[in-house]
Design a protein around this motif. Structure first.
Motif, PDB file in Angstrom:
ATOM      1  N   SER C  65       2.951  16.392 135.539  1.00 11.57           N
ATOM      2  CA  SER C  65       3.524  16.125 134.431  1.00 11.57           C
ATOM      3  C   SER C  65       2.540  15.276 133.738  1.00 11.57           C
ATOM      4  N   ASP C 198       6.670  21.924 131.236  1.00 10.58           N
ATOM      5  CA  ASP C 198       6.865  21.392 132.570  1.00 10.58           C
ATOM      6  C   ASP C 198       7.981  21.595 133.578  1.00 10.58           C
ATOM      7  N   GLU C 199       7.796  22.382 134.499  1.00  9.78           N
ATOM      8  CA  GLU C 199       8.848  22.721 135.307  1.00  9.78           C
ATOM      9  C   GLU C 199      10.121  23.296 134.404  1.00  9.78           C
TER      10      GLU C 199
HETATM   11 MG    MG Z   1       6.563  16.343 137.023  1.00 12.10          MG
END
Ligand code: MG
Ligand code: ADP
Lengths: 227, 237, 277
Positions: C65, C198-199
């Motif tokens: 991240s 991000d995910e």
């Molecule tokens: Mg993360």
């Protein structure tokens, strides 16, 4: 019974209904002006309070602690009598009341805004920045509108507190219900009647405001639950 | 516009301090009564008998709705006179603070009791604790953690509110400051002094309360105890 | 452990092969980031060619991240360079005086961010705005379009992700999957050159994951350049041109997706065994 000695004169109240109503209006106007000042000044103070620079944050913190620590009654006298004597700044009772009420309120409002701004998650601001909004735009269009919603219930409580505080201003001679009650009672010896009516009028207004706050809060809670 | 001169304040500091002490005493007395009355009202609010609940509700609404200044004028100049009671200023002041704060505290106590999950009491009873023990060892400590911060805020408000008692000539700090301001024609200096003294008392009491809150916080040091909800510190009086 | 092996890019999807030596759209050079004593990114470098899809994998806390956030300076790197579209991004002045600015500011940065879309794990859609307003906000504020123009374009974007009929709903009326589609539409409306994910499916119920992945697959096919942090290895093998494995703030292994069916590094192997188990 001693109470029998008191001669109830409700006709005196009836004769002064107009005065009582316009007195209540004065109190309401004073509350509105005070709340207006509190909303604006409070926001500025809150933003300074949240600053990362100690040069901005510490004075804001001092302002908040100072105004929340001094009784409104004392601050009112300081503004009305003190400023006139020390700086030749002569304010009308209404102006002095609005300033004292508004500034005291702004310290509380600043804390309300601060809590509300912190309650809006950092992800919101980041998402706004990530799409290219400037920090000012992110604050104005994303963080602030959400924070204002969080600030409504405690803001309503502050409004009620300011209304109660506004009744105090009669001690420096603003012509509200309590000033009238004092004058009329001196002339006719009717303190019970006059203060009872004035007292119930204030309770009616604050209870109505509290009811409104309750409904507002419940509606917002319902919207949240449907999330 | 004469230059500021704080010498009269220093010369009369003893009078001001005595006033502050009296104000604090009145606040403590009124607030002590309010705690007792508030507990009773809170229990009545949860009574099984409906009229008692309504009565308690009306009491709370009324006294939360009225301003201290209004109540004190009404009580001291209105009701006492009509009823033919001679009410001392000090008694009237303590009574007013007690009535007003009992209504606030009733709500605080009620929400404290309701904040403790019903399952807590049941679990305590299930493991064989008596109802008394369940209250004392399980419910009360949890309720207290909720109740103490709000109660503390009201106590600080009560101290500040004691300034209003000066309108019925209770010789507390604000009353002394007002008379001295008139006599010496130095309102700015005396009201500033009063403001500073109130501030000092309020700051001391607040720090004491924060210490107490920390001591009562059994989640202290646990990872999830940080960043709990912001207490609403709006003045209610 | 030496440098990650540098392999020639292998053919990804037909028509999207990048000739060796193409000017990268994004180049991250030797970026370091520390939080206190914690070195979260340790000289991380990454090149992304136009049209390329790079999937970043790695254990939780490995800095994935933070890497994405360093690309658009939500987290400014401590050192190293970010070059986007041939221009080096100027690190923002840290503004202590403007309480609203925080650690960001500068025209350059706003330009970068308007060209780099980001989709977050927790959606971060704006709850006080309707779906339509979520999309128009950037169009009016960032690209300066008129409200009418913005609404036309926003509706197209909502249509594209299947949310046309939810245009006037607030996000609290949307499911997690719909919120994430809205977040994607919001980013795409600004016509970004690069998309960061991000995910994007980690916070979704399992049955909603497929829809979002399909949306991303569509986007990749359309030629969008993407950097995607995900643990959906099926998606990675199918869509990614390249996979980057990070651990402990470093790039441990990097190469064409196929390479990760049989990784070179022991740590990569252990990680993949754990998540594919
Ligand atoms: Mg993360
Ligand atoms: N704002 C921050 N402050 C302090 N530490 C942080 C911050 N953001 C991330 N970290 C730390 O950096 C490390 C990497 O985090 P992150 O990039 O979120 O990892 P990943 O996304 O791979 O799970 C973690 O140890 C995390 O605790």
């Amino acid at each position: 019974m001693l109470a029998a000695a008191y001669n109830y004169r409700w006709d005196v109240v009836a004769a002064n209904v107009d005065g009582l109503v316009s007195g209540l209006v004065v109190t309401l106007r004073l509350t509105a002006v005070g709340m207006g000042i509190a909303l604006v000044v409070g926001l500025v103070v809150a933003v300074l309070r949240l600053s990362r620079s100690p040069l901005l944050r510490l004075p804001a913190l001092g302002y908040i602690e100072l105004l929340r620590g001094v009784p409104l009654f004392v601050f009112l006298f300081l503004v009305y009598y003190g400023l006139a004597q020390a700086f030749g700044l002569v304010l009308s009772p209404f102006a002095a009341g609005a300033v004292a009420l508004g500034l005291t309120g702004s310290a509380y409002m600043a804390e309300i805004y601060r809590g509300a701004l912190s309650a809006v998650g950092g992800g919101q601001r980041e998402a706004a920045l990530a799409m290219g909004l400037t920090p000012l735009q992110a604050f104005r269009d994303v963080t602030l509108p959400q924070a204002l919603r969080v600030a409504v219930p405690p803001g309503m409580n502050l409004l009620i507190a300011l209304l109660k505080g506004a009744t105090l201003v009669s001690v420096i001679g603003i012509s509200d219900m309590f000033y009238l009650a004092r004058v009329v009672s001196l002339a006719n010896f009717t303190p019970f009647e006059m203060y009872t009516v004035a007292g119930f009028a204030i309770v009616a207004v604050t209870v109505a405001l509290a009811g409104l706050a309750f409904l507002l809060e419940r509606r917002m809670a319902r919207v949240d639950r449907e999330a | 516009m004469a230059p500021l001169d704080f010498r009269p304040v220093w010369q009369n500091l003893g009078v001001l301090l005595a006033g502050a002490r009296l104000g604090a005493t009145v606040a403590v007395a009124g607030f002590g009564l309010a705690i007792v009355a508030g507990l009773i009202i809170a229990l009545l609010r949860r009574s099984r008998i409906a009229p008692l609940r309504w009565l308690a509700f009306a009491y709370v609404q009324f006294f939360r709705g009225i301003a201290l200044y209004v109540l004190i004028l009404w009580l001291y100049f209105g009701i006492a006179v009509a009823a033919g009671i001679t009410l001392g200023a000090l008694t009237a002041g303590i009574l007013t603070l007690a009535l007003l704060n009992s209504a606030y505290l009733a709500e605080v106590f009620r929400s404290g009791i309701e904040a403790v999950d019903r399952g807590q009491r049941e679990a305590a009873l299930a493991m064989g604790l008596t109802p008394r023990q369940a209250f004392r060892d399980v419910v009360a400590p949890q309720a207290l953690r909720v109740v103490v911060p709000a109660t503390g805020n009201h106590f600080v408000d009560a101290i500040k509110d004691s300034a209003i008692l000066s309108v019925i000539a209770v010789p507390e700090l604000m009353r002394q400051a007002t008379s001295l301001a008139q006599v010496t024609a130095r309102p700015f200096e005396f009201y500033t002094a009063a403001a500073v003294l109130y501030l000092v008392v309020v700051v001391c009491v607040s720090s004491g309360l924060r210490w107490l809150e920390r001591r009562l916080d059994y989640t202290r040091g646990l990872p999830w105890s940080r960043g709990t909800a912001v207490a609403d510190t709006t003045p209610t009086h | 452990m030496g440098d990650p092996p540098r392999l020639e890019p292998v053919a990804g999807h037909a028509g999207r092969d990048q000739p060796v030596g193409t000017v990268p759209l994004l180049e991250v050079r030797e970026v370091c980031k520390r939080f206190g004593d914690n070195l979260v990114l340790d000289r991380v470098s990454l090149r992304v060619a136009p049209g390329e899809v790079v999937v970043v994998i790695g254990p939780s806390g490995s800095g994935k991240s933070t890497l994405l956030r360093c690309i658009n300076f939500l987290t400014p790197p401590d050192s190293g360079d970010v070059v986007f579209s041939g221009r080096q991004v100027q690190p923002p002045r840290s503004s202590a005086w403007n309480p609203l600015a925080g650690r960001s500011g500068g025209r350059d940065l706003v330009r970068l961010r308007s060209q780099v879309g980001m989709v977050f794990q927790h959606f971060n859609v704006f709850p006080h705005l309707t779906a339509l307003q979520n999309v128009t906000l950037g169009l009016t504020r960032v690209t300066g379009r008129s409200k009418a123009e913005a609404e036309v374009r926003a509706l197209e974007q909502l249509e594209r992700v299947g949310l046309r009929d939810k245009a006037h709903e607030h996000p609290d009326r949307l499911s997690g999957g719909q919120k994430q589609r809205l977040a994607i539409a919001r980013a795409l409306a600004l016509d970004p050159k690069l998309m960061l994910f991000d995910e994007p499916t980690s916070a979704l119920d399992p049955e909603l994951v497929g829809g979002i992945l399909a949306e991303m697959r569509k986007l990749a096919r359309s030629g969008m350049t993407m950097v995607v942090v995900t643990h959906e290895m099926g998606f990675a093998f199918e869509v990614a041109d390249r996979i980057v494995f990070m651990d402990d703030g470093r790039v441990v292994e990097e190469g064409p997706a196929e390479q990760f069916r049989n990784p070179l590094h022991e740590r990569t192997r252990a990680f993949l065994d754990a998540i594919l188990a």
